[in-house]
Design an enzyme around this catalytic site. Structure first.
Site, short mmCIF file in Angstrom:
data_model
loop_
_atom_site.label_atom_id
_atom_site.label_comp_id
_atom_site.label_asym_id
_atom_site.label_seq_id
_atom_site.Cartn_x
_atom_site.Cartn_y
_atom_site.Cartn_z
N PHE A 104 -65.23 29.09 -67.89
CA PHE A 104 -64.77 28.33 -66.73
C PHE A 104 -65.89 28.05 -65.74
O PHE A 104 -65.78 27.17 -64.87
CB PHE A 104 -63.59 29.04 -66.06
CG PHE A 104 -62.50 29.40 -67.04
CD1 PHE A 104 -62.23 28.58 -68.14
CD2 PHE A 104 -61.76 30.56 -66.90
CE1 PHE A 104 -61.24 28.92 -69.06
CE2 PHE A 104 -60.78 30.91 -67.81
CZ PHE A 104 -60.51 30.08 -68.89
N ASP A 147 -64.35 8.51 -47.56
CA ASP A 147 -62.99 8.31 -48.08
C ASP A 147 -63.00 8.24 -49.61
O ASP A 147 -62.27 8.98 -50.28
CB ASP A 147 -62.30 7.07 -47.45
CG ASP A 147 -63.17 5.82 -47.47
OD1 ASP A 147 -64.32 5.86 -47.97
OD2 ASP A 147 -62.71 4.78 -46.96
N ASN A 181 -64.15 4.05 -44.41
CA ASN A 181 -64.60 2.66 -44.23
C ASN A 181 -64.00 1.74 -45.29
O ASN A 181 -64.30 0.55 -45.33
CB ASN A 181 -66.13 2.59 -44.22
CG ASN A 181 -66.74 2.96 -45.57
OD1 ASN A 181 -66.19 2.66 -46.63
ND2 ASN A 181 -67.89 3.63 -45.53
N GLU A 221 -63.27 26.76 -59.55
CA GLU A 221 -64.64 27.22 -59.76
C GLU A 221 -65.66 26.34 -59.05
O GLU A 221 -66.72 26.82 -58.62
CB GLU A 221 -64.93 27.28 -61.26
CG GLU A 221 -64.03 28.24 -62.05
CD GLU A 221 -62.63 27.69 -62.32
OE1 GLU A 221 -62.38 26.48 -62.10
OE2 GLU A 221 -61.76 28.46 -62.76
#
Lengths: 626, 626
Positions: free
Chosen positions: A390, A139, A169, A365
């Protein structure tokens, strides 16, 4: 095992106990004794620090470890106490390259695993293998934007053979996770991203089984949001945030006893359950099969660039496009990815001619590179391109691809400052230092962790791409925006560690590469007119065998001048390191001395940052032997 | 202006015509003639390539340009034709550092602007200024995960003074945007991320005004999803994807005529409308105010580390924590950010004692760095910390912070391989090459674009943090996980470009830094016992004044051996580049020769990668003068 190791994350591992049981014992169609079977379902543990639970299950299932099938052995429960030891295949975080082939890519820098799973799923689709990829994401980890780039990508490419399980959790490292990463929030986000979402109690095997029975059954890919308990089953780990700490030795017995009691109460069995049948796998694709490209002219015609054969001028980025098409014709392992700039990097020619092997990643990317790592694990040779600037977005993902020893090729276009008008936000000037840093560490097979290429013309670019395709491992090529006249005959050959001498002189040795090389050549011509003859070398690759350059320099006054349009840590460093061990060659370097800005032409920017034609000539005159 | 420049993105600019009008003429409370007024509302143009529309409006509004208030001038419409010229303040993409103070940070590498806006909003809150931050993000751009990291962060920190406007024109560069980035999808995602969402026609001023009237009026931050038309008002740009191309010179007149006709039809006025009143600004915080830290021992007690004064041993990362608390006591400009690892980087001490100036970013390093860039623009001095390995996640954001000349300090803990057990996914080995690459380019004020620090003990770390706080610009400090005994007196002084000689010898000169230095010292001790006396230098910073090291080497056989636990491009390169210009000093380097893996101790990993104690001794013996 974490207590024996003296470090690790047992509480995060226990949060996944039931999920790993359901996935590795009940759902995955695979043969633990043959993790190399291409038909195996796969698991990507994106939340890498939870890896002890996977090691435990894999030992219980007598999974095979080792670097290849020939020298495999079966993991035992006793092996688990070697966790994190130098000689162990059980690295601190998932790491296939150290002999744990159950995994496909290194994880542990968070947020990358779902992208890898997407790459594995694309590979399975290309190979027409009915194969399911499970990815487990934490999470707190779902705060990483890359997780949502992957969620988009998987929907775009309709990869229903991927299932993501979020373990919620509610604990991070430093504190509780944000409400933005609560199970409710993650579920709402996944739904908004176009996924089928099922909520479950992550410690209820029946709920997990029911949820996973929906894998592949819906129109949308399946996301399971599982509420879990960090440190499940061991009181001492509950409540407060017990993160990244092993159980003290004197409490291990009681902690394990508590787990055993709970297990008995719930009627758990330690092993021997009937698992899904393993399918025969199609043979893995031959690795290291040499790839030979057709003659340059032929490839140019195939890519519709024959006009450039007349003008004898083509940008190196266009040369990349020509080579990519030829590679695709030559070897089915070749795949390409781009981040919405394929008409600038020129991967678009491949996209048109090898549509099924081109994957548009849009402006993301990080996900692109990790998808490439997954495709590599599936036996493909991915070329991933964007503006070199990038590509910097994905440095951590490239690092991890290197740890995985992924056979991935990164191509950055519009590199350096020759881009001109668009300005510094589009100019890659730190990329050479980063990629070169990996060129002298061994990947574990006698080859460098990374090869770097910076071709000056399209012919060199074409052959550098061929070299990249034949290296088993990470490669980076830097291409440039401007058109560049051909410097080499159409049939010129290039090699790893090689360089080319373009001019001979007796007063100074100029070394450059890429588009900058043309300015160095022009400087040498003007210097020659002034009676100062210089050697000129095209150092198109790292690592570089510097001997020929040093020898030529010794015969020409013993002074080398390097010219680059990237910041320090590139060519100057490479030659200074080599010459530093000798006393008869001096090395001077010209690199940008200030931050670039927009200007109408490459030449203007070169001068602005201190590597212009006149500045090179002036410096060369000061250094030339008299 | 793009036609005059010969490049640029007029079609993207036209999609924002009405939004920019509403924001810059109707909504923003600011004085175009004084963009330095801290009370001004701000605009962050995340979709940087649309910048011509902002330049046009700013010229129409006679906005001030220049590097500071003293030498400002007002932009004119005539100036617009200088777009992208070397001498122009109108850079190709938003770039405050070239004389366009309306902007706070460089954008153009997509997906970063909303994070910058969040940093500006935090700064305004700290300064108790009622200030609104507008951020404009493209639809294709919203594929970047960082955008969603920022969406989370803004909700976490309840920054209702930020409004994001998504311009959904449905066109990317290479093709149409994915359905995942459609206006519907973006709106659904923003809602799922906890934002108040309003949908509008991006070319309807009344709808835009109505939507923006809700700015700050709800419990949640406001996201406006505006459907726009790429190339609005100019037929030749419509329909097909007309991206990044100026209008051909021979068609400019008709294109402009069409816009004028439309304007007349709609009754648009060219300027002179009543804008919101400008508020008097609180004076900007004095820049460059020197920061003097208290004595080390005092700061140690303040941070609760007095015990370490007895043991004389403390990890450099803990030394950072001590210094950060002292900085916070000394200067209100200091703020700190961390990515859920504050109990590892030791920024947690600052979080406890200066709660209002600590910002938890959770596991989202890209957003953390760009928020820091925004805080810097608001006059703060942000220190952003995570594991050095995970700082790699934000390389592109650090590049852009450098272009903005942001006064930001990056601190990476657990650097190098001394972390040991956790393995390579947690080990930063490419960071030194990357950050050093920026240390020899001038930031435009006579100082390097970046200073790099790698302290070996907590005392050095403490003073390096003081040096960082007093440098106006980007700095990087690399700290290490293990405890390290004090090498220096408590009152030792350190300096930019400085290094320290720890041992004198006549046979060889060893140079190292950070935790690796202790192994170099141990090697020197063992070598001395064998009759080989070596100089030992602590090179704790880049750029390094190498002269003292070279001079000492000349007097000791003329050979330098560097020892590092990062890949090439660091200390070896720095000294080889310096010595390369001379003929009387040779430089040899020891850096990791292979990919590291997990092991129980730092020493084990050092040996595994080829920089262990015995390997250093062996190499030194081979090189020592006889």
């Amino acid at each position: 095992m974490t207590t024996a190791a003296g470090s690790g994350h047992p509480s995060t591992a226990l949060a996944l106990g039931h999920i790993i049981y359901e996935v590795m014992y009940k759902q995955m169609r695979y043969d633990p004794a043959n993790p190399w079977n291409p038909a195996n379902d796969r698991l990507v543990l994106s939340i890498g620090h939870a890896v002890p639970i996977v090691y435990a299950a894999y030992a219980d299932l007598s999974g095979a470890v080792g670097f290849d099938e020939a020298e495999k052995r079966l993991l035992t429960v006793d092996d688990l106490s070697t966790l994190r030891e130098l000689s162990s295949v059980l690295d601190g975080h998932p790491n296939p390259a150290e002999g744990f082939p159950f995994f496909d890519a290194a994880t542990g820098s968070l947020g990358q695993g779902l992208s890898v799973a997407a790459g594995l799923a694309l590979g399975a689709r290309l190979d027409k293998i009915d194969k399911r990829i499970f990815a487990i994401v934490g999470d707190g980890e779902s705060r990483e934007g890359q997780v949502w780039e992957a969620m988009d990508f998987i929907v775009d490419h309709k990869l229903k053979n991927v299932c993501v399980i979020f373990s919620c959790n509610n604990h991070g490292q430093a504190a509780a996770v944000s409400p933005q990463q609560s199970a409710d929030a993650v579920a709402a986000k996944a739904a908004a991203f176009g996924w089928e979402v099922t909520r479950v109690d992550g410690h209820d095997p029946e709920e997990l089984a029911a949820a996973l029975s929906g894998f592949g059954a819906n129109k949308k890919p399946l996301a399971i949001v599982a509420e879990t308990v960090k440190g499940w089953g061991v009181d001492m780990m509950l409540g407060k945030n017990f993160h990244g700490k092993p159980v003290p030795a004197d409490q291990v017995e009681s902690a394990c006893a508590q787990l055993d009691q709970t297990g008995q109460k719930l009627g758990a069995q330690s092993n021997g359950e009937v698992r899904p049948e393993t399918r025969a796998g199609t043979p893995a694709r031959a690795k290291g099969k040499p790839i030979k490209l057709p003659p340059f002219a032929e490839a140019m015609k195939r890519a519709g660039k024959e006009a450039a054969l007349e003008t004898k001028s083509l940008a190196t980025r266009a040369g990349y496009g020509v080579a990519l098409v030829a590679l695709g014709d030559t070897d089915e392992r070749i795949v390409a990815l781009d981040a919405d700039v394929s008409n600038s990097t020129f991967s678009d020619a491949f996209a048109k001619l090898h549509t099924d092997r081109f994957f548009e990643c849009k402006i993301a990317e990080q996900n692109m590179v990790s998808v490439g790592a997954g495709l590599s694990a599936a036996g493909r040779i991915p070329f991933a391109s964007s503006f070199a600037k990038f590509i910097a977005r994905a440095v951590d993902q490239i690092d991890l691809a290197g740890i995985s020893r992924a056979n991935i090729k990164i191509v950055g276009s519009h590199a350096g400052v020759s881009l001109g008008a668009d300005g510094p936000s589009q100019m890659a000037v730190t990329d050479v230092a980063y990629f070169r840093s990996m060129t002298r560490a061994d990947a574990g097979r006698g080859t460098p962790l990374c090869h770097v290429f910076q071709p000056s013309d399209a012919i060199c670019a074409y052959r550098c791409v061929e070299l990249m395709a034949n290296v088993d491992g990470l490669c980076y090529m830097r291409t440039h925006r401007p058109n560049a006249s051909f410097l080499y005959p159409l049939d010129e050959e290039f090699s790893l560690r090689g360089c080319k001498q373009l001019r001979k002189g007796d007063k100074l040795t100029l070394v450059s590469s890429g588009y900058m090389l043309y300015t160095a050549i022009e400087a040498a011509q003007k210097l020659a007119a002034a009676g100062i003859e210089c050697n000129v070398f095209d150092a198109y690759t790292f690592p570089l065998d510097a001997a020929p350059v040093l020898d030529a320099a010794r015969a020409a006054g013993g002074v080398i001048l390097t010219v680059e349009d990237n910041y320090i840590g590139g060519l100057h460093a490479e030659l200074a390191e080599a010459a530093g061990e000798t006393t008869d060659v001096r090395v001077f370097g010209m690199t940008p001395t200030r931050m670039p800005k927009s200007a109408k032409s490459a030449a203007e920017v070169f001068s602005y940052v201190g590597v212009g034609l006149d500045q090179i000539i002036e410096k060369a005159k000061a250094l030339a032997a008299t």
